[in-house]
Design an enzyme around this catalytic site. Structure first.
Site, PDB file in Angstrom:
ATOM      1  CE1 TYR A  35      54.053  77.575  -0.966  1.00  0.00           C
ATOM      2  CE2 TYR A  35      52.898  77.761   1.126  1.00  0.00           C
ATOM      3  CZ  TYR A  35      53.959  78.101   0.310  1.00  0.00           C
ATOM      4  OH  TYR A  35      54.927  78.952   0.769  1.00  0.00           O
ATOM      5  CE  LYS A 149      56.332  75.376   0.369  1.00  0.00           C
ATOM      6  NZ  LYS A 149      57.210  76.490   0.765  1.00  0.00           N
ATOM      7  CD  GLU A 181      61.727  80.008   7.615  1.00  0.00           C
ATOM      8  OE1 GLU A 181      62.205  79.116   6.887  1.00  0.00           O
ATOM      9  OE2 GLU A 181      60.576  79.940   8.110  1.00  0.00           O
ATOM     10  CG  LEU A 205      59.207  75.410   4.863  1.00  0.00           C
ATOM     11  CD1 LEU A 205      57.927  74.738   5.332  1.00  0.00           C
ATOM     12  CD2 LEU A 205      58.996  76.112   3.536  1.00  0.00           C
TER      13      LEU A 205
END
Length: 289
Positions: A35, A149, A181, A205
């Site tokens: 996505y 992702k 992250e 990511l």
């Protein structure tokens, strides 16, 4: 606003008043999909090319044939804004799955990918951007391929929920104390005038706004280091901030109930915010094909 999604499935493009997923859909049953969340300012996409590039990288990584080119998909996304008469700030959620087929762990044969997208209003977080946010830290228990992702976000969801239950904006994740992250954003510290963030490896990511943060830093002659830091360094930092398409460049003023520096957004964070606003809100970003 009324939301009109697009569905690109079985090689047909349609507008619908609502999305209806097939009964046996691999995204629903296996999380077998990818996505993107794409920011919109004043009816125009921001960083659309970067999001398209990442979508196709993710698709290649998990062997999904999207059966559409970047240019074709970009045209469809532009039609989506036109259909919704989008002129305000918002976002588009775009999802691609391996398709609809009888449930089986192995890939289905000759099954086209399903692509879905819809648009929503999303005002900027003006007060949070001005004053900063509080965060918590949590162990990073996700899989090793976070650069994809994918739809497999349960660890992220649980971390984000825990942050919410503690009246915090985000959860900062770490593996054996080494910060990676956040649950839905990239994280940075500023120390002695330089920016530090985790390298763009498989463990994070590769954020589209993160790419811009590095560019802004270079333009402003601010040293930018892709160098991982430890959880303890968060508390010793001069500034902490995070970035994502929906959070923009967000100051962090508290971590685990400990104030960061003087508890106010720092000078470098402010400079990056100004550069972001110039790039996203003032510079002409209208995309045409």
């Amino acid at each position: 606003m009324a939301v009109y999604p697009i569905v690109l499935a079985q090689q047909n493009f349609t507008h619908q008043d609502s999305l209806h997923y097939p009964f046996e859909e691999r995204g629903l049953q296996f999380g077998d999909g990818i996505y993107e969340v794409i920011r919109i300012y004043k009816g125009n996409y921001y960083l659309l090319k970067e999001h398209m590039d990442r979508l196709f990288r993710s698709a290649e990584a998990i062997k999904i044939d999207l059966n559409v080119t970047k240019e074709e998909l970009t045209r469809l996304l532009l039609k989506l804004l036109e259909k919704n008469k989008m002129t305000s700030d918002g976002k588009v959620y775009l999802q691609a799955t391996r398709g609809s087929a009888p449930r089986d762990h192995v890939f289905p044969i000759d099954t086209p990918a399903n692509l879905y997208a819809y648009v929503q209003d999303l005002p900027r977080h003006s007060e949070k951007l001005k004053h900063g946010v509080c965060t918590i830290t949590r162990p990073d228990v996700r899989w090793e391929n976070c650069y994809i992702k994918s739809l497999n976000l349960l660890p992220n969801v649980l971390a984000k929920q825990e942050a919410k239950e503690q009246n915090c904006y985000e959860a900062i994740l770490h593996r054996d104390e080494l910060v990676t992250e956040c649950s839905s954003s990239n994280i940075y510290i500023v120390k002695d005038g330089a920016i530090y963030t985790h390298p763009a490896t498989n463990r994070i990511l590769h954020g589209c706004v993160r790419i811009r943060v590095e560019k802004f830093a270079n333009d402003l002659s601010i040293p930018f280091h892709e160098q991982a830091f430890y959880k303890e360094e968060l508390f010793q930092a001069d500034e902490v901030f995070l970035s994502s398409s929906t959070s923009e460049i967000m100051p962090v003023i508290q971590v685990d109930n400990e104030q960061i520096h003087d508890g106010k957004p720092g000078v470098i964070t402010r400079k990056l915010q100004e550069a972001y606003e110039q790039d996203a809100l003032i510079t002409e970003n209208k995309i045409t094909l």
